[in-house]
Design an enzyme around this catalytic site. Structure first.
Site, PDB file in Angstrom:
ATOM      1  N   ASP A  59       2.115 -13.234  -4.637  1.00 35.26           N
ATOM      2  CA  ASP A  59       0.969 -13.847  -4.632  1.00 35.26           C
ATOM      3  C   ASP A  59      -0.459 -12.614  -4.814  1.00 35.26           C
ATOM      4  OD1 ASP A  59       1.236 -13.288  -1.983  1.00 35.26           O
ATOM      5  OD2 ASP A  59       0.421 -15.023  -1.278  1.00 35.26           O
ATOM      6  N   GLY A  63       5.574  -5.840  -2.298  1.00 35.95           N
ATOM      7  CA  GLY A  63       6.690  -5.694  -1.683  1.00 35.95           C
ATOM      8  C   GLY A  63       7.721  -5.638  -3.037  1.00 35.95           C
ATOM      9  N   ASP A  87      10.623 -14.115  -0.534  1.00 34.21           N
ATOM     10  CA  ASP A  87      10.059 -15.175   0.374  1.00 34.21           C
ATOM     11  C   ASP A  87      10.205 -16.300  -0.579  1.00 34.21           C
ATOM     12  OD1 ASP A  87       9.351 -13.692   2.380  1.00 34.21           O
ATOM     13  OD2 ASP A  87       7.493 -13.476   1.860  1.00 34.21           O
ATOM     14  N   ARG A 147       6.735 -14.668   6.703  1.00 36.64           N
ATOM     15  CA  ARG A 147       5.529 -15.052   7.812  1.00 36.64           C
ATOM     16  C   ARG A 147       4.998 -16.339   7.454  1.00 36.64           C
ATOM     17  NH1 ARG A 147       3.431 -10.716   6.425  1.00 36.64           N
ATOM     18  NH2 ARG A 147       2.013 -11.709   4.667  1.00 36.64           N
ATOM     19  N   ARG A 169       0.551  -0.870  -2.628  1.00 31.30           N
ATOM     20  CA  ARG A 169      -0.563  -1.900  -2.316  1.00 31.30           C
ATOM     21  C   ARG A 169      -1.717  -1.082  -2.461  1.00 31.30           C
ATOM     22  NH1 ARG A 169       2.063  -6.354  -0.250  1.00 31.30           N
ATOM     23  NH2 ARG A 169       3.934  -6.245   0.845  1.00 31.30           N
ATOM     24  N   THR A 171       9.576 -11.884  -5.460  1.00 33.51           N
ATOM     25  CA  THR A 171       9.161 -11.822  -3.701  1.00 33.51           C
ATOM     26  C   THR A 171      10.572 -12.470  -3.097  1.00 33.51           C
ATOM     27  OG1 THR A 171       7.951 -12.592  -2.063  1.00 33.51           O
ATOM     28  CG2 THR A 171       7.868 -13.859  -4.234  1.00 33.51           C
ATOM     29  N   ASP A 178       8.096 -18.219  -2.361  1.00 36.60           N
ATOM     30  CA  ASP A 178       6.971 -19.020  -1.980  1.00 36.60           C
ATOM     31  C   ASP A 178       5.908 -19.092  -2.936  1.00 36.60           C
ATOM     32  OD1 ASP A 178       6.335 -16.497  -1.980  1.00 36.60           O
ATOM     33  OD2 ASP A 178       5.160 -16.506   0.122  1.00 36.60           O
TER      34      ASP A 178
END
Length: 329
Positions: free
Chosen positions: A107, A15, A132, A176, A76, A130, A134
């Site tokens: 990741d 992403g 996120d 998510r 991707r 990212t 994370d």
């Protein structure tokens, strides 16, 4: 003995995230400053397989700091997960004598980079890109700050109409597996409640909180829903709450990929520049199979293995979680 890295390629994968272009710019110009030949891989790992690898100079990355997305594009690539795909990618790097690779992503990107480096011995440095936030080993990931600001701006606008019409809005944000965006945007926007994947909040608790707000004359309520919440998306939760709580006119807004776009914040432009600069210098100095990150406002190196496996150790800050209850009364 550290390798003599002469040719370095940079790619973005997975992403997109605001700040990736600032990072690309820093990688390319740092390499050129140190006399290295620089290349860009168009469309991530797919570009390695398709041999879509282009030479880059200092002017190739002019006037991109303010741009969202990534000038190198991203994709991707299922083919890269197979040994045959990796062999093709490695062959194309060998043909161009590229001996260093900077990968910017999350990741999935790091998982591919780790396997690629282990299998073929290519020198790899990862940059956490990212929204996120994370990845273990960096307090902030590229794009996270911009995404929060985008969400807050949207919520501020929604709050105007919520107040005008005595409405209850459920706003779904990305995350998510991580509630980082949801938690911080909830505090910064004054949301009445937030539903996170890391912490269970029962619908009964949520309804009790909303009723309490209504009893103290709140004219509107905003509930932030992380897309990974166990009760489902914002639409599912809104339906369940509507059946038991009719005080407000209930509406749902899903911000979706709006959160990925837009001009990066000043923080993300600086972070991208710092991480890109550090990634190229790390390669030149003989580092490999590591991620550059920001820890306590200092650049730190973390092995790709640790960056990936350490994700499960990440926890949301206790004070922020408590604030969502205390400040929303």
């Amino acid at each position: 003995m550290k390798p003599n890295i002469k040719n370095i390629a940079v790619l973005t994968s997975g992403g997109d995230a605001p700040g990736m272009n600032a990072c690309i710019r820093a990688v390319v110009r740092t390499g050129i400053y140190h006399g290295r030949n620089m290349f860009g891989v168009v469309q991530g790992y797919q570009g390695l397989i398709n041999n879509n690898i282009i030479p880059m100079n200092a002017r190739s990355v002019s006037n991109i700091l303010h741009m969202g997305g990534t000038i190198l594009k991203t994709a991707r690539c299922l083919e890269f997960k197979e040994d045959a795909g990796m062999e093709i990618a490695f062959k194309h790097l060998k043909e161009k004598e590229i001996d260093g690779l900077v990968v910017i992503g999350g990741d999935g990107t790091f998982t591919g980079a780790k396997r690629f480096g282990e299998k073929f011995g290519i020198n790899v440095i990862g940059v956490p890109g990212t929204i996120d936030n994370d990845l273990y080993g960096s307090d902030f990931t590229l794009g996270y700050d911009t995404a929060i600001n985008t969400v807050i701006e949207a919520i501020d606008k929604i709050r105007d109409t919520a107040d005008s019409h005595d409405r209850l809005f459920f706003i779904e944000v990305m995350g998510r597996d991580s509630g980082c965006i949801a938690l911080r945007s909830a505090i910064a926007s004054g949301a009445e409640a937030v539903l996170l994947p890391e912490r269970e909040t029962s619908l009964k608790e949520l309804i009790t909180k909303l009723k309490s707000g209504a009893s103290t004359k709140k004219s509107s309520s905003i509930v932030i829903v992380s897309e990974g919440n166990k009760y489902g998306g914002a639409y599912d939760i809104a339906k369940a709450v509507k059946r038991k709580f009719t005080h407000y006119d209930t509406k749902v807004t899903i911000l979706g990929h709006l959160q990925r776009g837009g001009s990066p914040s000043g923080f993300d432009r600086i972070l991208g520049s710092r991480l890109g600069f550090a990634a190229t210098n790390a390669l030149i100095n003989g580092e490999s199979m590591k991620m550059v990150g920001l820890k306590g406002n200092e650049i730190a190196l973390t092995s790709l293995s640790e960056a990936l496996s350490g994700k499960s150790n990440y926890k949301l800050e206790d004070d922020l979680l408590e604030m969502t209850h205390v400040l929303s009364i």
